[in-house]
Design a protein around this motif. Structure first.
Motif, PDB file in Angstrom:
ATOM      1  N   MET A 216       0.835  -1.205   0.000  1.00 36.56           N
ATOM      2  CA  MET A 216       0.000   0.000   0.000  1.00 36.56           C
ATOM      3  C   MET A 216       0.870   1.256   0.000  1.00 36.56           C
ATOM      4  SD  MET A 216      -3.175   1.090   0.042  1.00 36.56           S
ATOM      5  CE  MET A 216      -4.253  -0.133   0.777  1.00 36.56           C
ATOM      6  N   GLN A 217       1.920   1.234   0.791  1.00 40.89           N
ATOM      7  CA  GLN A 217       2.849   2.376   0.835  1.00 40.89           C
ATOM      8  C   GLN A 217       3.572   2.538  -0.503  1.00 40.89           C
ATOM      9  OE1 GLN A 217       5.823   2.049   3.940  1.00 40.89           O
ATOM     10  NE2 GLN A 217       7.199   3.455   2.886  1.00 40.89           N
ATOM     11  N   LEU A 218       3.970   1.422  -1.105  1.00 41.05           N
ATOM     12  CA  LEU A 218       4.707   1.478  -2.362  1.00 41.05           C
ATOM     13  C   LEU A 218       3.826   1.948  -3.516  1.00 41.05           C
ATOM     14  CD1 LEU A 218       6.819  -1.782  -2.021  1.00 41.05           C
ATOM     15  CD2 LEU A 218       7.661   0.565  -1.944  1.00 41.05           C
ATOM     16  N   ILE A 219       2.536   1.648  -3.470  1.00 40.19           N
ATOM     17  CA  ILE A 219       1.616   2.140  -4.499  1.00 40.19           C
ATOM     18  C   ILE A 219       1.638   3.665  -4.523  1.00 40.19           C
ATOM     19  CG2 ILE A 219      -0.840   2.379  -5.071  1.00 40.19           C
ATOM     20  CD1 ILE A 219      -1.190  -0.550  -4.231  1.00 40.19           C
ATOM     21  N   LYS A 220       1.643   4.257  -3.337  1.00 39.95           N
ATOM     22  CA  LYS A 220       1.691   5.721  -3.251  1.00 39.95           C
ATOM     23  C   LYS A 220       3.015   6.264  -3.776  1.00 39.95           C
ATOM     24  CE  LYS A 220      -1.439   5.738   0.729  1.00 39.95           C
ATOM     25  NZ  LYS A 220      -1.606   6.051   2.168  1.00 39.95           N
ATOM     26  N   GLU A 221       4.105   5.550  -3.488  1.00 40.52           N
ATOM     27  CA  GLU A 221       5.412   6.003  -3.968  1.00 40.52           C
ATOM     28  C   GLU A 221       5.511   5.895  -5.488  1.00 40.52           C
ATOM     29  OE1 GLU A 221       8.645   4.123  -1.948  1.00 40.52           O
ATOM     30  OE2 GLU A 221       7.792   4.466   0.059  1.00 40.52           O
ATOM     31  N   VAL A 222       4.992   4.801  -6.037  1.00 40.90           N
ATOM     32  CA  VAL A 222       5.013   4.643  -7.494  1.00 40.90           C
ATOM     33  C   VAL A 222       4.133   5.703  -8.152  1.00 40.90           C
ATOM     34  CG1 VAL A 222       4.388   3.126  -9.400  1.00 40.90           C
ATOM     35  CG2 VAL A 222       5.544   2.181  -7.404  1.00 40.90           C
ATOM     36  N   LYS A 223       2.990   5.972  -7.555  1.00 43.82           N
ATOM     37  CA  LYS A 223       2.098   7.007  -8.089  1.00 43.82           C
ATOM     38  C   LYS A 223       2.800   8.362  -8.108  1.00 43.82           C
ATOM     39  CE  LYS A 223      -2.135   9.541  -6.996  1.00 43.82           C
ATOM     40  NZ  LYS A 223      -1.419  10.812  -6.800  1.00 43.82           N
ATOM     41  N   GLN A 224       3.472   8.686  -7.014  1.00 45.07           N
ATOM     42  CA  GLN A 224       4.199   9.956  -6.952  1.00 45.07           C
ATOM     43  C   GLN A 224       5.301  10.006  -8.002  1.00 45.07           C
ATOM     44  OE1 GLN A 224       6.017  10.691  -3.145  1.00 45.07           O
ATOM     45  NE2 GLN A 224       6.390  12.841  -3.571  1.00 45.07           N
ATOM     46  N   MET A 225       5.983   8.897  -8.193  1.00 52.41           N
ATOM     47  CA  MET A 225       7.047   8.841  -9.196  1.00 52.41           C
ATOM     48  C   MET A 225       6.484   9.069 -10.603  1.00 52.41           C
ATOM     49  SD  MET A 225       9.586   5.642 -10.073  1.00 52.41           S
ATOM     50  CE  MET A 225       8.230   4.660 -10.730  1.00 52.41           C
ATOM     51  N   ILE A 226       5.320   8.473 -10.877  1.00 56.29           N
ATOM     52  CA  ILE A 226       4.700   8.647 -12.193  1.00 56.29           C
ATOM     53  C   ILE A 226       4.258  10.096 -12.386  1.00 56.29           C
ATOM     54  CG2 ILE A 226       2.736   7.980 -13.641  1.00 56.29           C
ATOM     55  CD1 ILE A 226       2.816   5.230 -12.275  1.00 56.29           C
ATOM     56  N   ASP A 227       3.667  10.684 -11.349  1.00 52.95           N
ATOM     57  CA  ASP A 227       3.153  12.051 -11.456  1.00 52.95           C
ATOM     58  C   ASP A 227       4.259  13.055 -11.759  1.00 52.95           C
ATOM     59  OD1 ASP A 227       0.580  11.206 -11.002  1.00 52.95           O
ATOM     60  OD2 ASP A 227       0.601  11.641  -8.858  1.00 52.95           O
TER      61      ASP A 227
END
Length: 493
Positions: A216-227
Motif C-alpha cells: 500500500m505504501q509502495l503504491i503511493k510512492e510509485v504514483k508519486q514517481m509517475i506524477d
C-alpha cells in the motif's frame, strides 16, 4: 533495468499460446463471458500472472491442461527452471528435455557468479549491525560505502543484477531486501536510471510476499514517481494503467484498500487512463463504491453521481452485470432488472480473482442499496412485494428490514396490520433551502469576475475599472466576518 519498464512491457502480448488460445476446452459461455484473466494479464508482470492461473485452474474456469501449457509458456522468460520442469513432467511425463537440464545448470552458474561479484557489497549492507552503524554515521550511501571499502564501480550494478536474478528465480523475499537496499544507498527511485524499475520490482515483491501494508505504501510512492516523471504523456498513461492493475492485488486485501481504490481511480488522470486504456477496471470501482457506500456518508452522493456519469460515457466500451446493476438501479430505476443483474453478479464475483473474497459482502450490500433506493421513491411499501424484488422470503424480509431499521436508524416503521413499511419524511425548512442554494453565490461571483478580468486582459480591452471586483471581495470579507450564523437572520429580514 531490474524489471522491464512497465510502459515497454505493456506492448508485449502474453507468450504464445496465450491464456485464451492455449485453452482447448472452455467452460460455458455464461462463465467465461465476463472473465478478465486474459485481459488483465497484459498489464501485469509475468510473476503476477501465476496466482491468476492457479485461481482459474482451481475454479475449473478453463481446461487444466490448457492452463498448465499457458503456465509453462510464461515460465520460459523466467529463471524458475525447477518449476518449469515440474510443469513439463505434469504435461508430458517424466522425460525432461536435455535443453531444460542444461538451462538449469546455466541458471545456477549465473547465480553463483552474481553472488560472487556482489559479495563484498552484500556483506556490508545486508549485515544488520554494519548497516545500523553506517546509518548512524549517515554513511549508508553508495558513495560513502564505495570510498570506505574501495569497491569497484561494477559492484553496485552486480548487486542490482543479483536482485533481478533472484526475482526471476522466484526468490521474492531476497529480491525485496536487495531492491530496498539498492534504493536506499542510491538515494531513491529518481537518483539512477535503474531506480524506477527497482521501485516497480519492490512493489511486485511486496505483492507476491503478501505484504499488503508495504505494498500500500509502495503504491503511493510509485504514483508519486509517475506524477513527477518527465517522460512522455503516453508513457505516463501506460504506467498509470499498470499501477491500477497491480493495485488490485492490494486494495481488496487491505483494511483501507477500498477507500484507497476509490480515491486513486477517481483522480482525473487515472480516470482518463481507465477510459482510454482499461474500461474493465470500472468493475472494481463499482464494487468498491457499493462495498463502502455505508462508510462514506458525506461523499457518497457525489461519488455515485460521478460514477454513474462515467458508466454512461463508457457504456459502449464495457459493461458487465456489476456495472449494469448500478445502471438499472440508479439510472433506469428498473428494480426488476436490477435484481436480475444482482443475481448474475454472484457468479461473476466468484469467478473473479480479486472479488471472490467479497462475494457475500457485495451481495448483501447490493441488496441494502436496492432497499434504500426503493424506499426513497415510495412512502408505503408492501413487504411481500419488497421481498419478491429482493429475492427473499416474506418472513425473512420482514426480519431483515426490522434489523435494518433498528441498526441504521432508518426513518421508517413497520405496519404489521397492513404488512407494509411506512417511510418517514423529513422536509428541510424554507430558510435552509435558500441557504443551501445561495451558499456559494458570492464565491461563484468572485470567480466569474476574475475570469472576465482575465479575458479582458487577453483581448487588450480591459479598462482598469476594478470597482465591481473590489465590491465582490469586500462583500465576501464582510460575509466571512459576520459568520454563517447570521445568514438566516438576513434572509428572514
Amino acid at each position: 533495468a531490474v524489471l522491464c519498464a512497465p510502459f515497454k512491457a505493456i506492448e508485449r502480448t502474453l507468450p504464445k499460446p496465450s491464456i485464451m488460445a492455449s485453452v482447448n476446452h472452455m467452460s460455458t459461455k455464461s462463465r467465461h463471458e465476463y472473465e478478465l484473466t486474459g485481459t488483465i494479464s497484459k498489464f501485469l508482470d509475468l510473476h503476477l500472472i501465476f496466482p491468476l492461473l492457479d485461481f482459474v485452474e482451481m475454479n475449473n474456469l478453463y481446461d487444466s491442461k490448457g492452463v498448465s501449457q499457458a503456465r509453462l509458456e510464461l515460465l520460459k522468460p523466467t529463471k524458475m527452471v525447477d518449476y518449469a520442469m515440474e510443469i513439463h513432467q505434469t504435461l508430458h511425463g517424466d522425460n525432461i528435455p536435455k535443453s531444460m537440464i542444461e538451462n538449469r545448470g546455466k541458471v545456477f552458474k549465473k547465480l553463483n557468479e552474481l553472488k560472487e561479484a556482489a559479495a563484498t557489497l552484500r556483506s556490508i549492507i545486508e549485515d544488520p549491525e554494519t548497516a545500523r552503524k553506517l546509518m548512524e554515521q549517515n554513511h549508508f550511501t553508495w558513495g560513502a560505502i564505495k570510498a570506505e571499502n574501495n569497491l569497484p564501480d561494477n559492484s553496485l550494478e552486480a548487486y542490482a543484477d543479483l536482485a533481478k536474478f533472484n526475482y526471476d528465480c522466484g526468490d521474492y523475499k531476497g529480491a525485496e531486501v536487495a531492491l530496498n537496499n539498492y534504493l536506499i544507498i542510491t538515494g531513491g527511485p529518481n537518483a539512477t536510471s535503474r531506480g524506477p524499475s527497482c521501485l516497480w520490482g519492490k512493489l511486485a515483491c511486496a505483492i507476491l510476499n503478501l505484504n499488503s501494508d508495504l505494498a500500500m505504501q509502495l503504491i503511493k510512492e510509485v504514483k508519486q514517481m509517475i506524477d513527477f516523471d518527465v517522460s512522455s504523456t503516453l508513457e505516463q498513461l501506460q504506467q498509470r494503467s499498470w499501477l491500477m492493475h497491480w493495485s488490485l492485488f492490494v486494495f481488496f486485501n487491505h483494511s483501507s484498500g477500498r477507500d484507497e481504490l476509490i480515491s486513486l481511480f477517481f483522480e482525473e488522470k487515472f480516470l482518463q487512463a481507465i477510459q482510454t486504456n482499461s474500461p474493465w477496471l470500472l468493475r472494481y470501482l463499482v464494487a468498491a463504491v457499493i462495498l463502502t457506500r455505508g462508510n462514506s456518508a458525506g461523499k457518497k452522493d457525489q461519488i455515485m453521481h460521478d460514477l454513474l456519469r462515467t458508466l454512461e460515457e463508457e457504456q459502449s466500451s464495457y459493461t458487465d452485470p456489476i456495472t449494469k446493476f448500478l445502471e438499472y438501479l440508479f439510472v433506469h430505476f428498473d428494480f426488476d432488472g436490477a435484481m436480475t443483474q444482482r443475481m448474475e453478479c454472484e457468479q461473476v464475483l466468484r469467478d473473479d480473482f480479486f472479488l471472490c473474497s467479497v462475494c457475500s459482502e457485495f451481495m448483501e450490500a447490493a441488496r441494502l442499496l436496492t432497499f434504500e433506493t426503493y424506499c426513497r421513491i415510495h412512502r408505503k411499501i408492501d413487504i411481500g412485494l419488497l421481498a419478491q424484488k429482493m429475492g427473499m422470503d416474506s418472513d425473512d424480509a420482514e426480519k431483515w428490514i426490522a434489523d435494518l431499521i433498528r441498526n441504521s436508524k432508518l426513518n421508517a416503521r413497520i405496519d404489521t396490520r397492513e404488512n407494509s413499511v411506512v417511510m418517514g419524511t423529513a422536509v428541510p425548512s424554507v430558510y435552509q433551502q435558500v441557504i443551501d442554494k445561495t451558499d456559494d453565490l458570492n464565491m461563484r461571483s468572485y470567480v466569474l469576475v476574475n475570469q472576465l478580468k482575465h479575458l479582458s486582459n487577453e483581448s487588450g480591452n480591459f479598462t482598469n475599472d476594478d470597482e465591481s471586483y473590489d465590491n465582490v471581495k469586500r462583500h465576501q470579507l464582510r460575509r466571512n466576518v459576520r459568520g454563517p450564523g447570521n445568514r438566516q437572520d438576513r434572509y428572514r429580514d
